[in-house]
Design an enzyme around this catalytic site. Structure first.
Site, PDB file in Angstrom:
ATOM      1  N   GLY A  24      15.458  29.356 -57.395  1.00  0.00           N
ATOM      2  CA  GLY A  24      14.345  29.536 -58.325  1.00  0.00           C
ATOM      3  C   GLY A  24      13.221  30.148 -57.517  1.00  0.00           C
ATOM      4  O   GLY A  24      12.613  29.473 -56.698  1.00  0.00           O
ATOM      5  N   HIS A  25      12.995  31.444 -57.684  1.00  0.00           N
ATOM      6  CA  HIS A  25      11.995  32.150 -56.886  1.00  0.00           C
ATOM      7  C   HIS A  25      10.789  32.486 -57.764  1.00  0.00           C
ATOM      8  O   HIS A  25      10.901  33.226 -58.733  1.00  0.00           O
ATOM      9  CB  HIS A  25      12.599  33.430 -56.288  1.00  0.00           C
ATOM     10  CG  HIS A  25      13.663  33.142 -55.271  1.00  0.00           C
ATOM     11  ND1 HIS A  25      14.313  34.107 -54.550  1.00  0.00           N
ATOM     12  CD2 HIS A  25      14.184  31.960 -54.846  1.00  0.00           C
ATOM     13  CE1 HIS A  25      15.179  33.528 -53.732  1.00  0.00           C
ATOM     14  NE2 HIS A  25      15.132  32.233 -53.899  1.00  0.00           N
ATOM     15  N   GLN A  85      17.812  29.818 -51.019  1.00  0.00           N
ATOM     16  CA  GLN A  85      17.888  28.519 -50.340  1.00  0.00           C
ATOM     17  C   GLN A  85      17.202  28.616 -48.970  1.00  0.00           C
ATOM     18  O   GLN A  85      16.271  29.384 -48.840  1.00  0.00           O
ATOM     19  CB  GLN A  85      19.345  28.036 -50.204  1.00  0.00           C
ATOM     20  CG  GLN A  85      19.981  27.622 -51.527  1.00  0.00           C
ATOM     21  CD  GLN A  85      20.492  28.780 -52.355  1.00  0.00           C
ATOM     22  OE1 GLN A  85      21.225  29.605 -51.865  1.00  0.00           O
ATOM     23  NE2 GLN A  85      20.093  28.854 -53.602  1.00  0.00           N
ATOM     24  N   ASP A  99      12.752  26.827 -51.186  1.00  0.00           N
ATOM     25  CA  ASP A  99      11.456  26.783 -51.878  1.00  0.00           C
ATOM     26  C   ASP A  99      10.268  27.036 -50.965  1.00  0.00           C
ATOM     27  O   ASP A  99       9.167  26.537 -51.199  1.00  0.00           O
ATOM     28  CB  ASP A  99      11.267  25.427 -52.604  1.00  0.00           C
ATOM     29  CG  ASP A  99      12.387  25.168 -53.589  1.00  0.00           C
ATOM     30  OD1 ASP A  99      12.917  26.147 -54.134  1.00  0.00           O
ATOM     31  OD2 ASP A  99      12.719  23.991 -53.810  1.00  0.00           O
ATOM     32  N   LYS A 156       9.733  32.284 -50.926  1.00  0.00           N
ATOM     33  CA  LYS A 156      10.397  33.584 -50.686  1.00  0.00           C
ATOM     34  C   LYS A 156      10.067  34.592 -51.795  1.00  0.00           C
ATOM     35  O   LYS A 156       9.786  35.755 -51.533  1.00  0.00           O
ATOM     36  CB  LYS A 156      11.921  33.383 -50.588  1.00  0.00           C
ATOM     37  CG  LYS A 156      12.327  32.454 -49.436  1.00  0.00           C
ATOM     38  CD  LYS A 156      13.811  32.178 -49.433  1.00  0.00           C
ATOM     39  CE  LYS A 156      14.295  31.288 -50.554  1.00  0.00           C
ATOM     40  NZ  LYS A 156      13.834  29.901 -50.503  1.00  0.00           N
TER      41      LYS A 156
HETATM   42  P1  GDP Z   1      11.200  30.130 -53.269  1.00  0.00           P
HETATM   43  O1  GDP Z   1      12.389  29.486 -53.871  1.00  0.00           O
HETATM   44  O2  GDP Z   1      11.267  30.191 -51.780  1.00  0.00           O
HETATM   45  O3  GDP Z   1      10.882  31.480 -53.860  1.00  0.00           O
HETATM   46  O4  GDP Z   1       9.959  29.182 -53.619  1.00  0.00           O
HETATM   47  P2  GDP Z   1       9.671  28.470 -55.036  1.00  0.00           P
HETATM   48  O5  GDP Z   1       9.196  29.492 -55.989  1.00  0.00           O
HETATM   49  O6  GDP Z   1      10.803  27.629 -55.448  1.00  0.00           O
HETATM   50  O7  GDP Z   1       8.529  27.460 -54.632  1.00  0.00           O
HETATM   51  C1  GDP Z   1       7.339  27.884 -54.056  1.00  0.00           C
HETATM   52  C2  GDP Z   1       6.175  27.407 -54.956  1.00  0.00           C
HETATM   53  O8  GDP Z   1       4.970  27.504 -54.246  1.00  0.00           O
HETATM   54  C3  GDP Z   1       5.991  28.275 -56.193  1.00  0.00           C
HETATM   55  O9  GDP Z   1       5.506  27.481 -57.226  1.00  0.00           O
HETATM   56  C4  GDP Z   1       4.936  29.277 -55.757  1.00  0.00           C
HETATM   57  O10 GDP Z   1       4.168  29.795 -56.839  1.00  0.00           O
HETATM   58  C5  GDP Z   1       4.085  28.434 -54.867  1.00  0.00           C
HETATM   59  N1  GDP Z   1       3.442  29.123 -53.745  1.00  0.00           N
HETATM   60  C6  GDP Z   1       3.908  30.144 -52.974  1.00  0.00           C
HETATM   61  N2  GDP Z   1       3.053  30.413 -51.975  1.00  0.00           N
HETATM   62  C7  GDP Z   1       2.024  29.555 -52.109  1.00  0.00           C
HETATM   63  C8  GDP Z   1       0.835  29.311 -51.344  1.00  0.00           C
HETATM   64  O11 GDP Z   1       0.548  29.939 -50.324  1.00  0.00           O
HETATM   65  N3  GDP Z   1       0.008  28.302 -51.786  1.00  0.00           N
HETATM   66  C9  GDP Z   1       0.292  27.566 -52.883  1.00  0.00           C
HETATM   67  N4  GDP Z   1      -0.560  26.617 -53.235  1.00  0.00           N
HETATM   68  N5  GDP Z   1       1.413  27.765 -53.617  1.00  0.00           N
HETATM   69  C10 GDP Z   1       2.265  28.731 -53.220  1.00  0.00           C
HETATM   70  P1  IMO Z   2      15.619  28.514 -53.523  1.00  0.00           P
HETATM   71  O1  IMO Z   2      16.279  29.859 -53.359  1.00  0.00           O
HETATM   72  C1  IMO Z   2      15.796  24.222 -52.828  1.00  0.00           C
HETATM   73  C2  IMO Z   2      19.737  22.335 -52.968  1.00  0.00           C
HETATM   74  C3  IMO Z   2      20.026  21.382 -54.110  1.00  0.00           C
HETATM   75  C4  IMO Z   2      21.014  20.456 -53.441  1.00  0.00           C
HETATM   76  C5  IMO Z   2      21.814  21.389 -52.553  1.00  0.00           C
HETATM   77  C6  IMO Z   2      23.119  21.869 -53.181  1.00  0.00           C
HETATM   78  O2  IMO Z   2      14.785  28.395 -54.739  1.00  0.00           O
HETATM   79  O3  IMO Z   2      14.914  28.135 -52.271  1.00  0.00           O
HETATM   80  P2  IMO Z   2      23.782  23.536 -55.114  1.00  0.00           P
HETATM   81  O4  IMO Z   2      23.303  23.692 -56.523  1.00  0.00           O
HETATM   82  O5  IMO Z   2      23.587  24.762 -54.278  1.00  0.00           O
HETATM   83  O6  IMO Z   2      25.196  23.044 -55.046  1.00  0.00           O
HETATM   84  O7  IMO Z   2      22.881  22.379 -54.479  1.00  0.00           O
HETATM   85  O8  IMO Z   2      20.977  22.495 -52.302  1.00  0.00           O
HETATM   86  N1  IMO Z   2      19.292  23.677 -53.390  1.00  0.00           N
HETATM   87  C7  IMO Z   2      18.029  24.122 -53.264  1.00  0.00           C
HETATM   88  N2  IMO Z   2      16.916  23.497 -52.854  1.00  0.00           N
HETATM   89  N3  IMO Z   2      15.747  25.531 -53.149  1.00  0.00           N
HETATM   90  C8  IMO Z   2      16.849  26.185 -53.556  1.00  0.00           C
HETATM   91  O9  IMO Z   2      16.858  27.513 -53.767  1.00  0.00           O
HETATM   92  C9  IMO Z   2      18.057  25.469 -53.660  1.00  0.00           C
HETATM   93  N4  IMO Z   2      19.320  25.786 -54.046  1.00  0.00           N
HETATM   94  C10 IMO Z   2      20.057  24.688 -53.861  1.00  0.00           C
HETATM   95  O10 IMO Z   2      18.854  20.712 -54.514  1.00  0.00           O
HETATM   96  O11 IMO Z   2      20.333  19.553 -52.598  1.00  0.00           O
HETATM   97 MG    MG Z   3      12.859  27.891 -55.184  1.00  0.00          MG
END
Ligand code: GDP
Ligand code: IMO
Ligand code: MG
Length: 420
Positions: free
Chosen positions: A40-41, A222, A13, A16
């Site tokens: 979840g991107h 991840q 998270d 990416k």
């Molecule tokens: P990912 O899994 O690495 O793609 O990241 P996620 O989407 O799960 O979580 C990142 C969260 O931070 C999302 O809700 C994005 O919209 C938000 N986000 C990304 N970059 C920024 C930033 O520079 N500032 C803020 N405030 N939010 C951001």
């Molecule tokens: P993105 O790509 C954050 C965590 C789960 C759990 C562990 C194992 O959005 O960054 P799993 O379902 O893979 O067996 O879960 O890994 N986890 C993540 N945490 N971002 C993710 O993906 C994750 N995918 C799995 O919360 O601790």
């Molecule tokens: Mg994510």
């Protein structure tokens, strides 16, 4: 040409999805190499937020091919829903999304096994996203799995039934109630849907594209600290999230890897169980969670929050051979008077600077304190407008890690991205 790799350096998270979307105009092909719908991107533009789970984050840019590589595990039901959620009926996605024949399928019973295994673990549960990731990779390495390429074979149904039966026998060992009647129907409908997509020998396609001077970005899921080998085992996911995972998850030779972009938050979060040395249980932790909207994009669970951990970051940079750092969510720190950064750990009165085998409970981070910038960064457009305290923060990280920070992200929108 070489494949550039973009991956998370923390517990996922990191942002990416946003950065892949920002960089996509520089690439012909975006490709996922591991993980599955546990990811979840999120990406945001024109005030609309999109969350992707299986589909690469290049999907919203024109003239880009998006490939789901062999290292990915696919739930066809989630894939189908994702396509509908893109809400772009005028775009024929079958022309721009290709799927590796070697990618493994997540069956309805894989999800049941995931849930049953977590329930049996009780307090020591991993905190899995319950998307069936672990059991699907277990079947892959156990040489039982079904792959995308099997869908079009004559005996697909028989092989599905055989694997399902194996799972039902396993589930009997758990005291776990379930009913897959509906989900199985949905799954088979989604299998018909996914047949509209091009199933390819993605390793050939990718290597030929490189020979034809196409530019390719591999999108990690991840983060490094969730890697099956190098993460905080057993509280990890079931794939290699690190740069080497791009080689096995795409069929790209190590000498064909180009730049490695390492993404990290200006602080740190984790969702699910497992150790987290810089985790905060005080108001600062709550503040990070509130301002950063730290709730999971896949499960909605609150993310645990804490200060940036340079011991862990340095470890991640080394394992991945990171060539450029991208710092995300910098704006979330805008209102802090002081910002702490862990530069070492203390374990049993001994100071260590390396990431240890086990992150035990008695590990204490040693912090450096830096002055906060107390400025709204979200409307800044250039590095020339960075407050001095932010420049100091960047310099401090670069000096400790030895790799330059090339992007500072100051908000969730595409435009809130400052290139250095
Ligand atoms: P990912 O899994 O690495 O793609 O990241 P996620 O989407 O799960 O979580 C990142 C969260 O931070 C999302 O809700 C994005 O919209 C938000 N986000 C990304 N970059 C920024 C930033 O520079 N500032 C803020 N405030 N939010 C951001
Ligand atoms: P993105 O790509 C954050 C965590 C789960 C759990 C562990 C194992 O959005 O960054 P799993 O379902 O893979 O067996 O879960 O890994 N986890 C993540 N945490 N971002 C993710 O993906 C994750 N995918 C799995 O919360 O601790
Ligand atoms: Mg994510």
């Amino acid at each position: 040409m070489k494949v550039d790799v973009l991956l998370g350096l923390q517990w996922g998270d990191e942002g990416k999805g946003k950065i892949v979307d920002v960089l996509t105009p520089n690439y012909n092909i975006i490709t996922r190499f591991q993980g599955g719908p546990n990811a979840g991107h999120t990406l945001e533009f024109n005030n609309v937020k999109h969350v992707l789970h299986t589909i690469p984050s290049g999907i919203f840019r024109k003239n880009t091919i998006n490939i789901i590589g062999n290292g990915v595990v696919i739930d066809p039901v989630i894939f189908k829903k994702e396509i509908f959620d893109l809400k772009q009926p005028d775009i024929d996605f079958t022309k721009i999304i290709y799927i590796s024949k070697k990618a493994h399928l997540i069956l309805p019973t894989h999800k049941i096994l995931d849930a049953a295994s977590e329930q049996a673990k009780g307090k020591s549960k991993i905190g899995s996203t319950l998307k069936g990731i672990g059991p699907t990779y277990m079947d892959k390495t156990g040489r039982n799995g079904l792959r995308i390429g099997d869908i079009i074979s004559d005996n697909f149904i028989n092989r599905y039934n055989a694997l399902k039966q194996k799972h039902l026998n396993l589930i009997k060992q758990y005291n776990f109630n379930f009913d897959i009647t509906e989900s199985e129907k949905e799954w088979f409908k989604a299998i018909e849907f996914i047949k509209n997509y091009k199933f390819i020998d993605s390793e050939n396609y990718i290597n030929e594209s490189l020979n034809n001077n196409k530019t390719i970005l591999a999108e990690g899921a991840q983060g490094t600290l969730l890697d099956i080998d190098f993460g905080t085992y057993p509280f990890v996911t079931s794939s290699n999230t690190i740069c080497a995972g791009a080689c096995t998850g795409l069929g790209v030779a190590p000498n064909k890897i180009g730049e490695v972009f390492g993404i990290f938050k200006a602080y740190c979060t984790r969702v699910g169980s497992g150790p987290f040395p810089t985790e905060l249980f005080d108001n600062d932790g709550k503040k990070l969670q509130n301002i950063g909207h730290e709730f999971g994009a896949t499960t909605g669970r609150p993310r645990r929050c804490g200060w940036l951990d340079l011991v862990a970051l340095k470890y991640a940079v080394t394992i991945n051979g990171v060539t450029r750092l991208y710092m995300m969510k910098t704006d979330v720190l805008d209102s802090f008077d002081t910002i702490k950064v862990a530069t070492a750990y203390k374990i049993n009165n001994k100071i260590i600077k390396h990431f240890p085998y086990e992150l035990s409970n008695d590990i204490k981070p040693i912090y450096s304190e830096l002055k906060g910038w107390k400025t709204d960064l979200t409307k800044i457009n250039s590095k020339n407008d960075f407050p001095d305290e932010l420049n100091d923060y960047i310099k401090f990280i670069e000096e400790n890690i030895g790799v330059p920070i090339k992007i500072v992200s100051v908000g969730p929108d595409r435009k809130q991205t400052i290139h250095i």
